[in-house]
Design a protein around this motif. Structure first.
Motif, PDB file in Angstrom:
ATOM      1  N   ALA B 101      48.273 -37.812 -14.241  1.00 34.38           N
ATOM      2  CA  ALA B 101      46.962 -37.988 -13.595  1.00 34.38           C
ATOM      3  C   ALA B 101      46.214 -36.658 -13.511  1.00 34.38           C
ATOM      4  O   ALA B 101      45.004 -36.586 -13.779  1.00 34.38           O
ATOM      5  CB  ALA B 101      47.153 -38.582 -12.205  1.00 34.38           C
ATOM      6  N   ILE B 102      46.928 -35.589 -13.137  1.00 38.96           N
ATOM      7  CA  ILE B 102      46.263 -34.282 -13.007  1.00 38.96           C
ATOM      8  C   ILE B 102      45.760 -33.801 -14.373  1.00 38.96           C
ATOM      9  O   ILE B 102      44.636 -33.303 -14.493  1.00 38.96           O
ATOM     10  CB  ILE B 102      47.199 -33.244 -12.347  1.00 38.96           C
ATOM     11  N   VAL B 103      46.580 -34.004 -15.397  1.00 36.00           N
ATOM     12  CA  VAL B 103      46.139 -33.612 -16.750  1.00 36.00           C
ATOM     13  C   VAL B 103      44.889 -34.402 -17.131  1.00 36.00           C
ATOM     14  O   VAL B 103      43.921 -33.852 -17.670  1.00 36.00           O
ATOM     15  CB  VAL B 103      47.281 -33.821 -17.774  1.00 36.00           C
ATOM     16  N   ALA B 104      44.902 -35.711 -16.831  1.00 37.35           N
ATOM     17  CA  ALA B 104      43.742 -36.545 -17.179  1.00 37.35           C
ATOM     18  C   ALA B 104      42.498 -36.073 -16.427  1.00 37.35           C
ATOM     19  O   ALA B 104      41.406 -35.970 -17.004  1.00 37.35           O
ATOM     20  CB  ALA B 104      44.040 -37.995 -16.842  1.00 37.35           C
ATOM     21  N   ILE B 105      42.657 -35.768 -15.141  1.00 35.46           N
ATOM     22  CA  ILE B 105      41.498 -35.330 -14.337  1.00 35.46           C
ATOM     23  C   ILE B 105      40.996 -33.977 -14.833  1.00 35.46           C
ATOM     24  O   ILE B 105      39.787 -33.748 -14.942  1.00 35.46           O
ATOM     25  CB  ILE B 105      41.878 -35.261 -12.839  1.00 35.46           C
ATOM     26  N   LEU B 106      41.945 -33.092 -15.154  1.00 32.78           N
ATOM     27  CA  LEU B 106      41.540 -31.750 -15.569  1.00 32.78           C
ATOM     28  C   LEU B 106      40.999 -31.708 -16.993  1.00 32.78           C
ATOM     29  O   LEU B 106      40.272 -30.779 -17.358  1.00 32.78           O
ATOM     30  CB  LEU B 106      42.725 -30.778 -15.457  1.00 32.78           C
ATOM     31  N   PHE B 107      41.365 -32.718 -17.803  1.00 33.47           N
ATOM     32  CA  PHE B 107      41.067 -32.658 -19.233  1.00 33.47           C
ATOM     33  C   PHE B 107      39.592 -32.352 -19.529  1.00 33.47           C
ATOM     34  O   PHE B 107      39.266 -31.359 -20.176  1.00 33.47           O
ATOM     35  CB  PHE B 107      41.489 -33.970 -19.910  1.00 33.47           C
ATOM     36  N   PHE B 108      38.690 -33.212 -19.028  1.00 34.60           N
ATOM     37  CA  PHE B 108      37.268 -33.032 -19.357  1.00 34.60           C
ATOM     38  C   PHE B 108      36.721 -31.737 -18.747  1.00 34.60           C
ATOM     39  O   PHE B 108      35.910 -31.049 -19.351  1.00 34.60           O
ATOM     40  CB  PHE B 108      36.448 -34.225 -18.874  1.00 34.60           C
ATOM     41  N   TRP B 109      37.196 -31.455 -17.528  1.00 32.28           N
ATOM     42  CA  TRP B 109      36.705 -30.253 -16.840  1.00 32.28           C
ATOM     43  C   TRP B 109      37.074 -29.002 -17.644  1.00 32.28           C
ATOM     44  O   TRP B 109      36.233 -28.127 -17.890  1.00 32.28           O
ATOM     45  CB  TRP B 109      37.310 -30.185 -15.430  1.00 32.28           C
ATOM     46  N   ILE B 110      38.345 -28.947 -18.068  1.00 32.24           N
ATOM     47  CA  ILE B 110      38.786 -27.783 -18.849  1.00 32.24           C
ATOM     48  C   ILE B 110      38.063 -27.754 -20.192  1.00 32.24           C
ATOM     49  O   ILE B 110      37.597 -26.701 -20.638  1.00 32.24           O
ATOM     50  CB  ILE B 110      40.321 -27.810 -19.042  1.00 32.24           C
ATOM     51  N   LEU B 111      37.927 -28.909 -20.810  1.00 31.99           N
ATOM     52  CA  LEU B 111      37.266 -28.971 -22.118  1.00 31.99           C
ATOM     53  C   LEU B 111      35.829 -28.459 -22.016  1.00 31.99           C
ATOM     54  O   LEU B 111      35.397 -27.622 -22.815  1.00 31.99           O
ATOM     55  CB  LEU B 111      37.276 -30.423 -22.618  1.00 31.99           C
ATOM     56  N   ILE B 112      35.110 -28.956 -21.012  1.00 35.01           N
ATOM     57  CA  ILE B 112      33.690 -28.604 -20.908  1.00 35.01           C
ATOM     58  C   ILE B 112      33.518 -27.173 -20.397  1.00 35.01           C
ATOM     59  O   ILE B 112      32.720 -26.408 -20.923  1.00 35.01           O
ATOM     60  CB  ILE B 112      32.948 -29.592 -19.977  1.00 35.01           C
ATOM     61  N   LYS B 113      34.307 -26.808 -19.388  1.00 35.36           N
ATOM     62  CA  LYS B 113      34.078 -25.495 -18.769  1.00 35.36           C
ATOM     63  C   LYS B 113      34.740 -24.363 -19.552  1.00 35.36           C
ATOM     64  O   LYS B 113      34.187 -23.259 -19.620  1.00 35.36           O
ATOM     65  CB  LYS B 113      34.596 -25.517 -17.312  1.00 35.36           C
ATOM     66  N   TYR B 114      35.915 -24.634 -20.112  1.00 30.55           N
ATOM     67  CA  TYR B 114      36.667 -23.539 -20.742  1.00 30.55           C
ATOM     68  C   TYR B 114      36.796 -23.675 -22.252  1.00 30.55           C
ATOM     69  O   TYR B 114      37.363 -22.789 -22.895  1.00 30.55           O
ATOM     70  CB  TYR B 114      38.064 -23.435 -20.108  1.00 30.55           C
ATOM     71  N   GLY B 115      36.287 -24.800 -22.815  1.00 33.94           N
ATOM     72  CA  GLY B 115      36.418 -25.033 -24.255  1.00 33.94           C
ATOM     73  C   GLY B 115      35.845 -23.876 -25.069  1.00 33.94           C
ATOM     74  O   GLY B 115      36.507 -23.315 -25.960  1.00 33.94           O
ATOM     75  N   ASN B 116      34.629 -23.488 -24.738  1.00 36.72           N
ATOM     76  CA  ASN B 116      33.971 -22.437 -25.526  1.00 36.72           C
ATOM     77  C   ASN B 116      34.603 -21.066 -25.290  1.00 36.72           C
ATOM     78  O   ASN B 116      34.605 -20.224 -26.194  1.00 36.72           O
ATOM     79  CB  ASN B 116      32.478 -22.395 -25.216  1.00 36.72           C
ATOM     80  N   PHE B 117      35.127 -20.853 -24.086  1.00 34.17           N
ATOM     81  CA  PHE B 117      35.814 -19.584 -23.798  1.00 34.17           C
ATOM     82  C   PHE B 117      37.040 -19.472 -24.713  1.00 34.17           C
ATOM     83  O   PHE B 117      37.277 -18.446 -25.364  1.00 34.17           O
ATOM     84  CB  PHE B 117      36.236 -19.574 -22.323  1.00 34.17           C
ATOM     85  N   PHE B 118      37.781 -20.567 -24.793  1.00 34.08           N
ATOM     86  CA  PHE B 118      38.970 -20.592 -25.643  1.00 34.08           C
ATOM     87  C   PHE B 118      38.550 -20.416 -27.110  1.00 34.08           C
ATOM     88  O   PHE B 118      39.128 -19.606 -27.836  1.00 34.08           O
ATOM     89  CB  PHE B 118      39.707 -21.920 -25.432  1.00 34.08           C
ATOM     90  N   LEU B 119      37.529 -21.160 -27.536  1.00 33.22           N
ATOM     91  CA  LEU B 119      37.118 -21.107 -28.946  1.00 33.22           C
ATOM     92  C   LEU B 119      36.582 -19.735 -29.332  1.00 33.22           C
ATOM     93  O   LEU B 119      36.855 -19.241 -30.433  1.00 33.22           O
ATOM     94  CB  LEU B 119      36.055 -22.181 -29.212  1.00 33.22           C
ATOM     95  N   SER B 120      35.814 -19.112 -28.433  1.00 33.86           N
ATOM     96  CA  SER B 120      35.260 -17.788 -28.783  1.00 33.86           C
ATOM     97  C   SER B 120      36.389 -16.759 -28.896  1.00 33.86           C
ATOM     98  O   SER B 120      36.337 -15.875 -29.763  1.00 33.86           O
ATOM     99  CB  SER B 120      34.208 -17.343 -27.771  1.00 33.86           C
ATOM    100  N   ASN B 121      37.415 -16.887 -28.058  1.00 32.70           N
ATOM    101  CA  ASN B 121      38.553 -15.969 -28.180  1.00 32.70           C
ATOM    102  C   ASN B 121      39.340 -16.239 -29.469  1.00 32.70           C
ATOM    103  O   ASN B 121      39.794 -15.318 -30.131  1.00 32.70           O
ATOM    104  CB  ASN B 121      39.470 -16.099 -26.962  1.00 32.70           C
TER     105      ASN B 121
END
Lengths: 434, 525
Positions: B101-121
């Motif tokens: 459940a926590i992974v599911a809840i965090l999934f979109f948040w991490i994707l949207i908020k940290y996706g580009n941070f991860f990709l730029s690195n």
């Protein structure tokens, strides 16, 4: 406690509002109307419309020429027909005009390019209203987003500087002593009874071609609400026994060439006037226009300057006198735009566009003139800010020029004429940095 | 809809009216409708994420309850060993479900908020190795309040998992809590057993509460419009055109930034707490005069209190009591003694807390550095606490010494202001460039030209903002010393009304337009 807060706040709002409200033409206008009312006088003629009215109609000349006592110029910046209707009703309550002249132009019934500007322009009219007029305006015109703007302190809060308050107080003092305050920045000053006299002037051939927005009239694009507002004005005047005239005050010749469907607009207003038993005068078509209304009479491409207004009002007084006496004025006007254009033997206006390339810049000129003539162009360059010019390309039919600039600031002067010997060619200057 | 706008004011007024006019049993439904309207006004598409998080946390919490009940029934009649085994199985299943459940809840948040941070690195790494392929960037917009409702949902889930309270059976009632619009933009982080219960209770209108709420809202708007907003231009100009200014200007702009952030964030809290006060709903406080803190650690107990508590309960405790944490503690105890053994598990957990705090504030290395700076200072002060105490004793400085207190308050203020520099710098390289410039071109002589410090502000704005800061300082001092209530009671009503009126007039004069204020700063985090 809430009552105390309300009282303190309203007191603060009132005093700060007084300090911040600029002494402007609305203040003078209200004072003049108040004095008229106090003296029990009424207005003989009332003009309504946009800034083209308030910068064109010189009430004192009309009063003198027509032998009437009171002419009021009720034009305000970008006054829409619905605003004119509210203003008319309000002024009728106060000064009971016998004749109303409503300014209409090609754009009066077209959709607005800048809706945001409507609130500002309505506020200018709102400031000229009586308390009951303001209430009507508040309920009919303004949405909740504007309510705050009706509090002077809020509306003028961005002017809150100690220096501007000091300046404002000095202006009030000056107004009390001298009657009006010139607006030096705009080279304009309030000349009384709603008329604004402009000291700025265009040089011959230098009226710029309007850039902003689409200049096009089409009957299909008419905004029904705007037309309904003019209908309301017509009905109101009929009901109150007021004689109503429609007028298009003059604008630059450039505009007549520039606006697409201009003649269609004139035809529409003529048909509308005929249908409603009104008289419509397009003062742009008044004969010998090139003689009595040269570019030097324009403050900009659409407004007359003080001299232009004087000249125009003298001529309009004559037309109005004939109308009031029931004389035919048809002979005084050109039939249509084509007939007017036949009298024009010059390039009306010019415009140039600069397209930078890798190491060069392409200058492309185009101009407004009659279709049956071929304009000649001349390109000049100044490196000393316009004190002296060197020739880039002498008079020719070539409207394009490729220029390879070194780094620096340049001033270009582009001219167009039908004949190289023309003493008054159309021209514009452009400052460019490469 | 921005919080300080005519639209929001009318919306809040409508909610208050409906809340008290309709039958009391419908009050929570008025809030649900208000929450939906508020959220949808920012874009219907964002509702998906909110509903997704709410449904997952609601469903998982119900499942925990059901698992518990089934296990209790099954355990009836079992011997001790059987019960222990059943408990172990239950825990295993609950852990698996909570992780899912926590992974599911965090999934979109991490994707949207940290996706580009991860990709730029990743891009930087790939470009370092001259890889032929580079990933593209995501074009996703972080929905309003996502960082907040994600944490609300996780907090609720963990609390039910820990059997702190039973799961809410009615989805709409739970949704009323998780989507409660006043805490949607900048918090506070609320708990279901606290705010959730308060939301579902029935409240009568109270004139006294209404006045208190309105006064607090006025104070919040005042802080935002009169103090925070005017400072924005000065700070932006100095930090973006730092080459034109000296180190002293940069330091000053950081000091102003701290004032601005406090006025902005606490102003928001005052507005939402005031609104909730009118409704009779108790919302957790987020500030306790943070700039009176005498250490960085204390500062974080006074600033954004609910975020600190959230990390304490859901990150610090689990990390410090994890298998790795306890092993580390045992190892440290053996090597350096009992005290260090106790501290090291805390330090271990603090690394997680400050990594999470840094990243929560922004997906960038600058925020991570900001978080670690706080961590380092906190760890050093904990480690050297005994040494400092001995020094004070030798120098005969008592803890109640006013000068010493003042020094510690100022020191903490400067430290947290300087740390923030890394939070607001656009990138790490930019941060170091500004630092280098500030040190090499300090311009101490510029201190005589005060107007150079308030660049982009008019004299009148500086004056009003200054009045606002004095107001803020005085109220904070009175509250800190516990004299605020007495001071209010002693002030005659006309004087208080005059103060409120002046505040109102200053708000009007300093407001920017029909939507009178810029957005709140913390809403970006």
């Amino acid at each position: 406690m809430p009552l105390f807060i309300l009282v303190f706040f309203l007191l603060g709002e009132y005093f700060l509002g007084r300090l911040l409200t600029p002494v402007n033409s609305a203040v003078y206008f209200r004072d003049e109307i108040r004095k008229m009312k106090e003296n029990g006088e009424h207005a003989d003629i009332l003009f309504l419309g946009t800034s083209r009215i308030y910068q064109s109609v010189y009430p004192e000349i009309l009063e003198e020429k027509l032998g009437v006592k009171y002419v009021i110029n009720g034009g305000t910046a970008t006054q829409r027909p619905d605003s004119s209707y509210i203003f008319l009703k309000d002024l009728y309550r106060e000064v009971k005009p016998g004749v109303v002249v409503l300014g209409v132009q090609w754009s009066s019934l077209m959709p607005e390019a800048n809706e945001a500007g409507e609130i500002e322009s309505t506020l200018m009219m709102y400031d000229r209203l009586s308390a009951s007029g303001r209430m009507e305006c508040l309920l009919r015109k303004f949405g909740s987003s504007v309510w705050f703007d009706l509090f002077p302190m809020y509306r003028y809060r961005k002017e809150f500087r100690f220096a501007s308050i000091r300046d404002n107080l000095e202006k009030w003092e000056n107004y009390r002593k001298n009657g009006f305050i010139p607006n030096a920045e705009l080279e304009q000053y309030y000349h009384g009874k709603g008329f604004v006299y402009s000291n700025s002037s265009k040089a011959s051939g230098n009226v710029p071609i309007q850039d902003e927005g689409e200049a096009r009239f089409s009957v299909d694009d008419i905004v029904p609400e705007k037309l309904a507002a003019i209908d309301n004005i017509v009905d109101f005047c009929k009901k109150k026994g007021i004689k109503l005239y429609l007028i298009s005050p003059p604008m630059s010749l450039m505009n007549l060439y520039h606006v697409e469907g201009y003649q269609e607009a004139v035809d529409f207003y003529e048909a509308y006037a005929e249908k409603n038993g009104l008289v419509y005068h397009n003062m742009n078509y008044l004969k010998d226009r090139e003689d009595w209304l040269p570019d030097e009479m324009m403050a900009d491409y659409v407004h007359l300057n003080g001299k232009g207004a004087t000249c125009f009002t003298e001529r309009y007084a004559e037309i109005l006198r004939k109308d009031l006496n029931g004389e035919d004025t048809g002979e005084c006007f050109y039939r249509d735009l084509e007939e007017l254009k036949e009298t024009v033997r010059r390039v009306v206006a010019i415009k140039a566009e600069f397209t930078p390339g890798d190491r060069s810049v392409r200058i492309e000129a185009n101009c407004l003139c009659n279709d049956d003539v071929t304009p000649l162009y001349r390109f000049e360059l100044s490196t000393d800010g316009g004190k002296t010019y060197e020739l880039l390309q002498d008079w020719s039919e070539e409207a394009e020029l490729i220029f390879e600039p070194a780094e620096g600031k340049y001033r270009f002067r582009i001219l167009a004429a039908l004949d190289p010997e023309d003493p008054k060619p159309a021209w514009q200057v452009y400052d460019q940095e490469f | 809809m921005t919080l300080i706008s005519v639209h929001c004011f009318l919306f809040a007024l409508a909610v208050i009216l409906l809340y008290f006019v309709l039958p009391k049993k419908w009050q929570w439904l008025v809030l649900v409708a208000g929450n939906l309207y508020f959220y949808i006004s920012f874009g219907l598409q964002y509702l998906f994420y909110l509903l997704f998080d709410a449904l997952i946390s609601y469903g998982a919490a119900l499942a925990f309850d059901r698992m518990n009940q089934t296990a209790v029934k099954a355990m009836e009649g079992m011997d001790a060993a059987g019960k222990e085994e059943a408990r172990r199985q239950l825990l295993k299943r609950k852990k698996r479900l909570s992780a899912l459940a926590i992974v599911a809840i965090l999934f979109f948040w991490i994707l949207i908020k940290y996706g580009n941070f991860f990709l730029s690195n990743l891009q930087s790494v790939l470009s370092f190795f001259s890889a032929p392929w580079r990933p593209g960037m995501l074009e996703l917009i972080l929905p309003l309040g996502m960082s907040f409702y994600t944490f609300h949902a996780i907090g609720y889930l963990i609390d039910v998992y820990r059997k702190k309270y039973p799961a809410e059976k009615n989805f709409l009632k739970y949704f009323c809590f998780v989507s409660f619009f006043p805490h949607m933009i900048e918090g506070p982080f609320s708990r279901f057993d606290d705010l959730g219960r308060s939301l579902l209770q029935q409240h009568s209108f109270s004139y006294e509460r209404f006045c208190q709420g309105m006064a607090r809202i006025l104070w919040g708007v005042f802080k935002k419009v009169v103090i925070a907003d005017p400072l924005a231009s000065t700070i932006t100009i100095i930090l973006s055109q730092y080459q034109d200014y000296g180190g002293i200007h940069i330091i000053f702009s950081l000091i102003l930034y701290s004032i601005r952030l406090y006025a902005d964030f606490s102003g928001y809290m005052d507005i939402v707490c005031g609104f909730c006060r009118i409704l009779g709903i108790s919302l957790a406080e987020n500030f306790a005069r943070p700039y009176f803190a005498q250490s960085v650690e204390e500062y974080w107990r006074r600033w954004h209190i609910t975020l600190g508590r959230w990390f304490r309960d859901y990150v610090f405790f689990p990390a410090s009591m994890s298998r790795a944490g306890t092993r580390l503690s045992k190892w440290a105890r053996k090597k350096w003694g009992a005290k260090m053994g106790k501290l090291i598990a805390g330090y271990f957990a603090l690394i997680f807390v400050w990594t999470a705090t840094g990243l929560w504030h922004g997906a960038s290395w600058t925020y991570l550095v900001w978080g670690y700076l706080n961590l380092v200072v906190i760890v050093i002060s904990m480690q050297l606490a005994d040494f400092y105490a001995r020094c004070r004793k030798k120098l005969s400085i008592s803890d109640s010494n006013r000068l010493w207190k003042g020094f510690r308050i100022l020191r903490t203020y400067f430290l947290v202001s300087l740390f923030r520099f890394f939070g607001i710098a656009p990138s790490l390289s930019a941060a170091f460039s500004i630092l280098k410039h500030g040190i090499t071109d300090f311009r101490l002589g510029a201190v005589t030209n005060t107007s150079g410090f308030f660049v982009g502000m008019f004299r009148e704005e500086i004056l009003f903002m200054g009045i606002g800061v004095i107001f803020l300082l005085v109220t904070d001092i009175l509250q800190e010393t516990g004299k605020w209530e007495k001071f209010k009671e002693k002030s005659p009503i006309p004087l208080r009304a005059l103060v409120y009126s002046v505040m109102l007039l200053l708000i009007v004069l300093m407001s920017k337009g029909a939507d009178v204020s810029q957005g709140f700063m913390y809403a970006n985090f």
